[in-house]
Design an enzyme around this catalytic site. Structure first.
Site, mmCIF file in Angstrom:
data_model
loop_
_atom_site.group_PDB
_atom_site.id
_atom_site.type_symbol
_atom_site.label_atom_id
_atom_site.label_comp_id
_atom_site.label_asym_id
_atom_site.label_seq_id
_atom_site.Cartn_x
_atom_site.Cartn_y
_atom_site.Cartn_z
ATOM 1 N N TYR A 143 4.408 2.086 -0.524
ATOM 2 C CA TYR A 143 3.133 1.487 -1.802
ATOM 3 C C TYR A 143 2.984 0.537 -1.517
ATOM 4 O O TYR A 143 3.385 -0.714 -0.521
ATOM 5 C CB TYR A 143 4.415 1.509 -3.028
ATOM 6 C CG TYR A 143 4.113 0.722 -4.139
ATOM 7 C CD1 TYR A 143 3.234 1.772 -4.364
ATOM 8 C CD2 TYR A 143 4.407 -0.533 -4.305
ATOM 9 C CE1 TYR A 143 3.152 0.643 -5.867
ATOM 10 C CE2 TYR A 143 3.908 -0.934 -5.290
ATOM 11 C CZ TYR A 143 2.836 -0.365 -6.827
ATOM 12 O OH TYR A 143 2.586 -0.663 -7.903
ATOM 13 N N ASP A 245 2.130 -3.808 5.870
ATOM 14 C CA ASP A 245 2.145 -4.263 4.236
ATOM 15 C C ASP A 245 3.864 -4.443 4.418
ATOM 16 O O ASP A 245 4.643 -3.596 4.812
ATOM 17 C CB ASP A 245 2.198 -2.503 3.808
ATOM 18 C CG ASP A 245 2.220 -2.958 2.190
ATOM 19 O OD1 ASP A 245 2.649 -4.803 1.944
ATOM 20 O OD2 ASP A 245 1.975 -2.998 1.410
ATOM 21 N N LYS A 273 5.461 -11.617 -2.252
ATOM 22 C CA LYS A 273 6.674 -11.550 -2.798
ATOM 23 C C LYS A 273 7.452 -13.257 -1.737
ATOM 24 O O LYS A 273 7.399 -14.462 -2.395
ATOM 25 C CB LYS A 273 7.533 -10.211 -2.559
ATOM 26 C CG LYS A 273 6.555 -9.191 -2.889
ATOM 27 C CD LYS A 273 7.646 -8.253 -3.747
ATOM 28 C CE LYS A 273 7.274 -6.951 -4.339
ATOM 29 N NZ LYS A 273 7.728 -6.468 -5.607
HETATM 30 C C1 LIG Z 1 4.852 -3.100 -0.123
HETATM 31 C C2 LIG Z 1 3.949 -3.111 -1.182
HETATM 32 N N1 LIG Z 1 2.894 -3.335 -0.867
HETATM 33 C C3 LIG Z 1 2.515 -3.948 -2.289
HETATM 34 C C4 LIG Z 1 2.963 -4.211 -3.675
HETATM 35 C C5 LIG Z 1 2.591 -5.149 -4.393
HETATM 36 O O1 LIG Z 1 2.393 -6.127 -4.317
HETATM 37 P P1 LIG Z 1 2.020 -6.285 -6.043
HETATM 38 O O2 LIG Z 1 3.148 -6.129 -7.014
HETATM 39 O O3 LIG Z 1 2.210 -8.132 -5.645
HETATM 40 O O4 LIG Z 1 0.309 -6.508 -6.440
HETATM 41 C C6 LIG Z 1 4.576 -4.096 -3.349
HETATM 42 C C7 LIG Z 1 4.796 -3.918 -5.033
HETATM 43 O O5 LIG Z 1 6.128 -3.838 -5.042
HETATM 44 C C8 LIG Z 1 4.585 -3.331 -2.946
HETATM 45 O O6 LIG Z 1 6.385 -3.458 -2.459
#
Ligand SMILES: Cc1ncc(COP(=O)(O)O)c(C=O)c1O
Length: 433
Positions: A143, A245, A273
Site C-alpha cells: 500500500y 516506502d 507516520k
Molecule cells: C506503507 C504506506 N505508504 C503510504 C501510506 C500513505 O500514507 P498517508 O496515509 O499518510 O497518506 C501508508 C498509510 O498507511 C502506508 O502504510
C-alpha cells in the site's frame, strides 16, 4: 458486554453531515460502528461511552510514543503562538533536516510533505525526471496511499489477479481515471525472479521500483534473506530508482528504519507516520544526485503545509526521545513486544486456534492461517472471518486491534498493559475457538 450506544447515536448524526460519517474509509473498519473517542493517553483510548481500550492501532501507526506524548506535546505547545505557516523558511526545519540526514543511511537530502500518499507521488516524479522514463514497478499487497496510480493491486483476490509470474493490475476502487494504471507494472514481491522478469519485459522503461521493504500492509511479512540486496542490484543493473516506502517501518524498525535494520540502502525513501509521533509530517529522503534534481531540473514539488512549524517541532521532540541513550527506547519496545507476540502465540495454541504471528515486535499480525506466508497471495489466504471475530472479541475485552488483527506497539505499552492484553487475548481466543 460494553455499550456503544453513544458512539452509535453520534455516528448516525455525523452521517447526516460528513460523507459516510468518516474522514477516511479505513475508519469504517470498526465494530459495531466507527467508534467516537474522547481522548487518548499513553497506550489507552477513552471512548464516548466511557469504555477504555488498550490501543494497538495507534492512529494506524504514528503514535510510536503512545497518545499525547508529554515532551512532544509540550514542544509543540511552545511553538503555537509563534505561528504555523510562514510560506518561508525557519530554523526548526534546518535543525530537523540536519538531524535526519545524519541519522538515516539513505538520506543525503530530504524534502517534507504532509502525508505519505503525497510524498510517494513526489518520489515518483523525482524518479521519472531523474531517469527520463515513466513506468513504475509496484508489488501486490503493498500500500502506497489512496490515489489513482497506487491504489492498485493492494488486496487483489486470487481470481482477478492473474498468474503469479505476470499479475494483472487490479484497481481497488471505483472512480480511477482511465489510463491511471498504464504506467504501473504490477509484480509479485519477495521473489527476485518475478522482479527480474518484470524489469526485462520493460527494459529501458522503468523509472522506479517502489516497495514496502517489510510488507506491513499485506501481512507484516519480512523480506526473504537476500531479497532486498537482490532488488537493489537489479535496479542498479536496469537503471531504475529503488524507492523504499518506509511510511510505516521508518522509526518503527529502529532509528534507521528498514534500511538500517536490513542493511540495504535505497536510492530514495518515503517516511511519514512515526517520524513526528502523531503530527502530520512526511518526507522523501534520498541520494544527493537524485534529490537535487528538484532544484537543478526545476522538478515541481509544492504543498502549503510542508515543513509547518508544529510538525517540525513535533518531529524534533520525537527524535529527542527516540535517539536518547543511543536509541535505548527501542530495546524496551523490542523486549516487551516480543513478550506480547510470544504470549499471543501461546494463548492461540492453548485454545487450538491456528495462528501465525508474523512481523516484528513493534508491528505484527496475528494471522489466522495454516502456514507462514511469504507474499500477498499467501497471506490473502488467511481466515478473514476468524480475524473479524477476534477483533470483536478483543474489543469486548478492552483491546483494540484492526479487523485484520494487526498490532502496532508503542513505547507506552508497559508491562501492565501487556498482562491485561494477554488476559483479554486468552478470553478472546477461547471465545472464537
Ligand atoms: C506503507 C504506506 N505508504 C503510504 C501510506 C500513505 O500514507 P498517508 O496515509 O499518510 O497518506 C501508508 C498509510 O498507511 C502506508 O502504510
Amino acid at each position: 458486554m460494553p455499550s456503544y450506544d453513544r458512539s452509535i447515536a453520534l455516528y448516525e448524526e455525523t452521517r447526516q453531515h460528513l460523507a459516510g460519517g468518516v474522514s477516511s474509509n479505513v475508519r469504517y473498519a470498526s465494530t459495531p460502528v466507527p467508534l467516537f473517542f474522547a481522548r487518548g493517553e499513553g497506550c489507552r483510548l477513552y471512548d464516548e461511552d466511557g469504555n477504555v481500550h488498550i490501543d494497538y492501532i495507534l492512529g494506524n501507526g504514528p503514535a510510536i510514543l503512545g497518545h499525547a506524548p508529554p515532551t512532544v506535546c509540550q514542544a509543540v505547545a511552545e511553538t503555537l503562538m509563534l505561528g504555523q505557516l510562514y510560506a518561508g523558511q525557519h530554523v526548526r526545519e534546518l535543525e530537523l533536516s540536519k538531524r535526519l540526514t545524519s541519522l538515516i543511511p539513505g538520506a543525503d537530502l530530504v524534502r517534507y510533505a504532509s502525508s505519505g500518499t503525497e510524498a510517494v507521488q513526489m518520489a515518483f516524479r523525482i524518479a521519472r525526471a531523474f531517469t527520463g522514463r515513466t513506468k513504475i514497478i509496484k508489488f501486490e499487497g503493498h500500500y502506497h496511499g489512496w490515489v489513482d496510480n497506487v491504489y492498485v493491486s493492494v488486496r487483489p483476490s486470487g481470481n482477478e489477479a492473474g498468474p503469479a509470474e505476470a499479475p494483472v493490475a487490479v484497481a481497488d476502487t471505483p472512480g480511477v481515471a482511465p489510463g491511471a494504471l498504464d504506467d504501473m507494472v504490477i509484480c509479485g514481491w519477495n521473489d527476485l525472479e518475478y522482479l527480474r522478469a518484470a524489469l526485462e519485459a520493460h527494459r529501458g522503461e522503468i523509472a522506479g521500483v517502489i516497495m514496502e521493504p517489510m510488507m506491513v500492509n499485506g501481512g507484516c511479512i519480512l523480506p526473504a534473506p537476500g531479497y532486498l540486496e537482490g532488488a537493489k542490484a537489479l535496479c542498479a543493473e536496469h537503471g531504475a530508482v529503488l524507492i523504499f516506502d518506509e511510511v510505516i517501518t521508518g522509526f518503527r524498525l529502529g532509528l534507521t528504519g528498514a534500511q538500517g535494520r536490513f542493511g540495504v540502502v535505497p536510492d530514495m525513501t518515503v517516511f511519514a507516520k512515526a517520524v513526528a509521533a502523531g503530527f502530520p509530517m512526511a518526507m522523501v529522503a534520498g541520494k544527493r544526485e537524485v534529490m537535487e534534481i528538484l532544484q537543478t531540473k526545476g522538478v515541481m514539488h509544492g504543498g502549503t503545509y510542508n515543513g509547518n512549524v508544529q510538525s517540525m517541532a513535533a518531529a524534533l521532540a520525537a527524535l529527542d526521545v527516540l535517539t536518547a541513550d543511543g536509541g535505548a527506547i527501542y530495546k524496551g519496545m523490542e523486549a516487551r513486544g516480543t513478550r506480547l507476540m510470544q504470549g499471543l502465540a501461546e494463548r492461540a495454541a492453548k485454545h487450538g486456534v491456528p495462528v501465525h504471528v508474523t512481523g516484528v515486535p513493534t508491528m505484527f499480525q496475528t494471522m489466522f492461517i495454516g502456514a507462514q506466508p511469504a507474499n500477498w497471495r499467501e497471506s490473502s489466504l488467511m481466515d478473514r472471518e476468524k480475524a473479524l471475530a477476534m477483533h470483536a472479541a478483543l474489543q469486548e475485552r478492552g483491546v483494540r486491534v484492526n479487523q485484520r488483527c494487526s498490532w502496532f506497539f508503542s513505547a507506552a505499552h508497559d508491562d501492565q498493559a501487556i498482562e491485561e492484553t494477554l488476559a483479554a487475548a486468552d478470553g478472546a481466543f477461547k471465545a472464537i475457538s
